[in-house]
Design a protein around this motif. Structure first.
Motif, PDB file in Angstrom:
ATOM      1  N   PHE A  72      16.723 -21.388  15.643  1.00  0.00           N
ATOM      2  CA  PHE A  72      15.494 -20.728  16.093  1.00  0.00           C
ATOM      3  C   PHE A  72      14.553 -21.851  14.397  1.00  0.00           C
ATOM      4  N   ASP A 237       7.625 -25.457  20.795  1.00  0.00           N
ATOM      5  CA  ASP A 237       7.546 -24.284  22.174  1.00  0.00           C
ATOM      6  C   ASP A 237       9.133 -23.062  21.597  1.00  0.00           C
ATOM      7  N   MET A 238      10.124 -23.680  21.552  1.00  0.00           N
ATOM      8  CA  MET A 238      11.595 -22.655  21.537  1.00  0.00           C
ATOM      9  C   MET A 238      11.178 -21.972  19.806  1.00  0.00           C
ATOM     10  N   TYR A 240       9.033 -21.007  19.141  1.00  0.00           N
ATOM     11  CA  TYR A 240       7.599 -20.383  18.463  1.00  0.00           C
ATOM     12  C   TYR A 240       7.283 -19.185  18.230  1.00  0.00           C
ATOM     13  N   MET A 241       8.191 -18.299  19.057  1.00  0.00           N
ATOM     14  CA  MET A 241       8.266 -16.421  18.417  1.00  0.00           C
ATOM     15  C   MET A 241       8.853 -16.566  17.108  1.00  0.00           C
ATOM     16  N   GLN A 242       9.998 -17.353  17.507  1.00  0.00           N
ATOM     17  CA  GLN A 242      10.404 -17.108  15.776  1.00  0.00           C
ATOM     18  C   GLN A 242       9.399 -17.388  15.110  1.00  0.00           C
ATOM     19  N   HIS A 245       7.142 -14.914  15.064  1.00  0.00           N
ATOM     20  CA  HIS A 245       7.075 -13.207  14.549  1.00  0.00           C
ATOM     21  C   HIS A 245       8.587 -13.180  13.666  1.00  0.00           C
ATOM     22  N   LEU A 248      13.206 -10.685  13.384  1.00  0.00           N
ATOM     23  CA  LEU A 248      12.631  -9.517  14.116  1.00  0.00           C
ATOM     24  C   LEU A 248      13.709  -9.103  15.468  1.00  0.00           C
ATOM     25  N   ASP A 249      14.044  -8.272  15.377  1.00  0.00           N
ATOM     26  CA  ASP A 249      15.323  -8.274  16.337  1.00  0.00           C
ATOM     27  C   ASP A 249      14.775  -8.370  18.384  1.00  0.00           C
ATOM     28  N   TRP A 250      14.999  -8.866  18.691  1.00  0.00           N
ATOM     29  CA  TRP A 250      14.657  -9.161  20.199  1.00  0.00           C
ATOM     30  C   TRP A 250      15.377  -8.163  21.278  1.00  0.00           C
TER      31      TRP A 250
ATOM     32  N   ALA C  60      11.929 -18.218  25.344  1.00  0.00           N
ATOM     33  CA  ALA C  60      12.341 -16.916  25.009  1.00  0.00           C
ATOM     34  C   ALA C  60      12.781 -17.040  23.545  1.00  0.00           C
ATOM     35  N   PRO C  61      12.823 -15.875  22.886  1.00  0.00           N
ATOM     36  CA  PRO C  61      12.916 -15.710  20.997  1.00  0.00           C
ATOM     37  C   PRO C  61      14.787 -15.957  20.473  1.00  0.00           C
ATOM     38  N   TRP C 119       5.620 -12.611  25.129  1.00  0.00           N
ATOM     39  CA  TRP C 119       7.032 -11.983  25.482  1.00  0.00           C
ATOM     40  C   TRP C 119       7.207 -10.902  26.650  1.00  0.00           C
ATOM     41  N   ALA C 172      13.471  -2.962  22.357  1.00  0.00           N
ATOM     42  CA  ALA C 172      13.254  -3.513  21.643  1.00  0.00           C
ATOM     43  C   ALA C 172      12.733  -3.661  20.984  1.00  0.00           C
ATOM     44  N   LEU C 173      11.408  -4.082  21.473  1.00  0.00           N
ATOM     45  CA  LEU C 173      10.078  -4.613  21.399  1.00  0.00           C
ATOM     46  C   LEU C 173       9.468  -2.767  20.894  1.00  0.00           C
ATOM     47  N   ASN C 177       8.405  -3.908  14.801  1.00  0.00           N
ATOM     48  CA  ASN C 177       6.883  -3.838  14.292  1.00  0.00           C
ATOM     49  C   ASN C 177       6.389  -2.830  15.363  1.00  0.00           C
ATOM     50  N   GLN C 180       5.130  -5.899  17.684  1.00  0.00           N
ATOM     51  CA  GLN C 180       5.752  -6.731  19.021  1.00  0.00           C
ATOM     52  C   GLN C 180       5.823  -4.762  19.665  1.00  0.00           C
ATOM     53  N   MET C 183       2.398  -5.794  21.048  1.00  0.00           N
ATOM     54  CA  MET C 183       2.845  -6.235  22.575  1.00  0.00           C
ATOM     55  C   MET C 183       3.521  -5.508  23.435  1.00  0.00           C
TER      56      MET C 183
END
Lengths: 250, 93, 312
Positions: A72, A237-238, A240-242, A245, A248-250, C60-61, C119, C172-173, C177, C180, C183
């Motif tokens: 990412f 797209d792929m 985007y989240m990383q 933000h 961070l942990d997801w 997906a993150p 998400w 997790a969210l 932070n 998150q 969200m």
């Protein structure tokens, strides 16, 4: 540290991830529920495979990076996937032709790699080979169905084959890191793979009323980081989240 | 154009057990039905062997005949081992 | 030849004895119709339900989440398929059912007409939407029609991970932070009420409940199941540390249940009628997939016929 091996693993990982991403786009939109599930299964295999390659890269680099940072947080030019993998799904025929060309490459590749002297690589290859055998069966059966189905399906698959053909040469034009690894006897020579690939292609084409396009100019560059315009969109797209933000942990 | 026919799917969950009916799905031919069954009915390692048969080839007994078909077996309890009373010493027979 | 009344009496006795009804058994036409309507609605919900989540596969993150999400949505396709199969045992084929969905004649769960915007919605859908679905489905494992009950057993077994993965996303969210956490709260705000609506109209307004209960197609009423869901979910929200958007929500010692506010039935009715934020988009997507898949299905059939002619 074996720089060539790292690049090679990234290249295999990237091709797997990008193709997995593309197949994932089909989820919920397949031509029939049963095939929706089949494509998701293959997508899952590829994403799993990408993770194995990236995890091995992380071990070799040993610099605290994890699989997600590799997937990412790299830029487009750091991606070393085959151009073919990033080609858009377009329709079922393009998706099948793209898959079939790649499966016909992965089966002989993983056969050879599963006896590589690099133990980790051979383990990943052995696991991937089982999956690829199944993928190959699925995509080659669909090639035949579409080729020898209706007039429309024949026209569509023929067009897809024709358009994608120029991306197939890249598999056998080795990048410098691949040549290094061939010299180290860690990976098979391109000619061996090409021969096996051509054999699969010929067999399936002849069963399916699909004409083999003539070889011409090959589109290349993916394995050294020069991509088509499509990859940028895949990554936006792929990643985007990383990117929004980071860390961070997801 | 005709729709894909319906297939009934039977899965042997491990060697030594019978194939068991698990459901149905659509496929254009039997080979595809096997592959679809693999993806649809064994995503969680549920099987080691798959049978498929096109649903139209299954002939079923008529539930209305149930009495005639199955009742006559009810009073033939001598077909069951527990019908026979043996001395305790040999009762594990 | 038994007369209709006698058949009906025997049928009801069978159901009262908790015996399952199987496909070829005699059944009242109304029972068959009710089942077809309910099972197909359920199947359509699984399939349309793939869309809001599918919307996040490419985004997906991380890789682990991407794989889980894919596997989860794939299960939904599988569940749709099990249910279509169950419906087909009642003498209607899948194509007819799909036509009814695409023409708007058949319904699916309205929850999927709400958009999945962040998400965190993948978490909320797993936790709340699948959570509500599971409450419903566990009850249906004992439904009187054999193939439906068997499909439900299979689905429940597979779905147990769906709710857990959703909750894990939110966990997790909520441990993350401020962005998150925000969200997570925002998605709970948006999904809470639609999740309660999933159990359908209140018992006093439900057209189908009485009949369905007699025939043990349904084993609990809409309101009973909704209450069960609320009771189950409130403590889970507390563990997450996010607030359910209902000022009337409080524990009622006397009833031994949570009291909660009134659902906005006007919104519910509008979404059911087709005016939800995503009704048109969802149906358009399904229609497009079906139409663009036509030549593929035709090709496979044409090939199969050619080949069987060759063998014959």
């Amino acid at each position: 540290m074996n720089e060539a091996l790292i690049k090679y693993l990234l290249s295999l990982g990237d091709t797997s991830l990008i193709l997995g991403q593309r197949l994932g786009e089909w989820c919920g939109h397949g031509p029939v529920l049963e095939q929706d599930i089949a494509m998701t299964n293959i997508s899952l295999d590829y994403i799993g495979r990408a993770r194995l390659f990236y995890q091995y890269v992380c071990e070799l680099q040993n610099d605290g990076q994890n699989e997600d940072q590799i997937a990412f947080m790299r830029e487009e030019e750091d991606y070393l996937n085959l151009l073919l993998a990033e080609y858009p799904n377009k329709d079922f025929a393009y998706t099948i032709a793209r898959q079939f060309f790649l499966d016909s490459y992965f089966v002989p590749l993983f056969e050879k790699l599963s006896s590589s002297s690099d133990e980790r690589l051979s383990q990943i290859a052995a696991k991937s080979l089982k999956e690829s055998h199944y993928h190959f069966r699925w995509s080659s059966e669909w090639m035949v169905r579409l080729g020898d189905g209706t007039e429309e399906s024949n026209r569509r698959i023929q067009e897809a084959v024709q358009h994608l053909w120029e991306y197939t040469g890249e598999m056998f034009q080795y990048a410098s890191y691949e040549n290094d690894l061939t010299q180290q006897s860690l990976i098979p020579a391109a000619e061996i793979l090409k021969e096996a690939w051509a054999f699969h292609i010929q067999r399936v084409f002849s069963e399916s009323r699909i004409n083999r396009p003539s070889d011409g100019w090959w589109q290349t560059g993916g394995k050294s980081g020069r991509h088509t315009e499509h990859l940028g969109y895949i990554l936006s797209d792929m990643q985007y989240m990383q990117r929004v933000h980071p860390g961070l942990d997801w | 154009m005709k729709n894909w026919p319906l297939f009934e799917i039977f899965i042997r969950s491990r060697n030594g057990l019978d194939h068991k009916h698990v459901g149905s799905l659509h496929a254009s031919d039997a080979q595809m039905a096997i592959e679809n069954a693999r993806d649809v009915y064994s995503r969680r390692l549920e099987g080691v062997s798959i049978w498929v048969v096109e649903s139209k080839y299954i002939t079923a007994s008529d539930p209305g005949d149930k009495d005639a078909m199955f009742e006559p077996a009810v009073d033939k309890i001598y077909r069951h081992p527990t019908f026979y009373k043996l001395p305790k010493e040999v009762d594990h027979m | 030849m038994k007369d209709q009344e006698q058949l009906l009496k025997e049928f009801q006795e069978k159901i009262d004895r908790e015996e399952k009804i199987e496909p070829k058994d005699w059944m009242p036409e109304e029972y068959r119709k009710t089942l077809i309507r309910q099972i197909s609605q359920h199947a359509h919900s699984e399939v349309v339900g793939m869309l809001p989540e599918g919307n996040w596969i490419t985004r997906a993150p991380n890789l682990r989440r991407k794989a889980i999400l894919l596997a989860k949505i794939q299960d939904e396709a599988g569940h749709g398929l099990y249910l279509y199969s169950a419906a087909e045992t009642l003498g209607i084929d899948r194509d007819t059912l799909i036509d009814e969905l695409l023409s708007g004649k058949a319904k699916y769960s309205s929850i999927f007409n709400y958009p999945a915007l962040t998400w965190a919605d993948m978490g909320a859908i797993g936790w709340l939407v699948d959570g509500a679905a599971i409450v419903n489905q566990v009850a249906l494992c004992r439904t009187s029609y054999g193939p439906y009950a068997r499909a439900m057993v299979r689905i429940c077994k597979e779905e147990s991970f769906h709710q857990r993965q959703g909750y894990e996303i939110l966990l997790a969210l909520c441990r993350g932070n401020a962005a998150q956490k925000k969200m997570a709260q925002d998605s709970l705000n948006r999904w809470w009420w639609p999740s309660l609506m999933m159990f359908g109209p209140s018992d006093k307004n439900s057209a189908h409940t009485a009949h369905s209960m007699n025939w043990k197609i349904k084993r609990f009423t809409n309101d009973e199941l909704r209450q069960k869901f609320v009771d189950m979910t409130v403590p889970q929200a507390n563990v997450l540390g996010i607030k359910i958007p209902d000022d009337k929500l409080q524990w009622n010692e006397q009833r031994g249940h949570y009291d909660f506010g009134e659902i906005n039935w006007e919104e519910f009715n509008h979404v059911v009628k087709g005016n939800g934020p995503c009704n048109r988009q969802r149906l358009d997507d399904r229609r497009k997939a079906h139409e663009e898949g036509q030549w593929v299905r035709d090709a496979a059939m044409a090939y199969a016929e050619k080949r069987s002619n060759k063998i014959a």
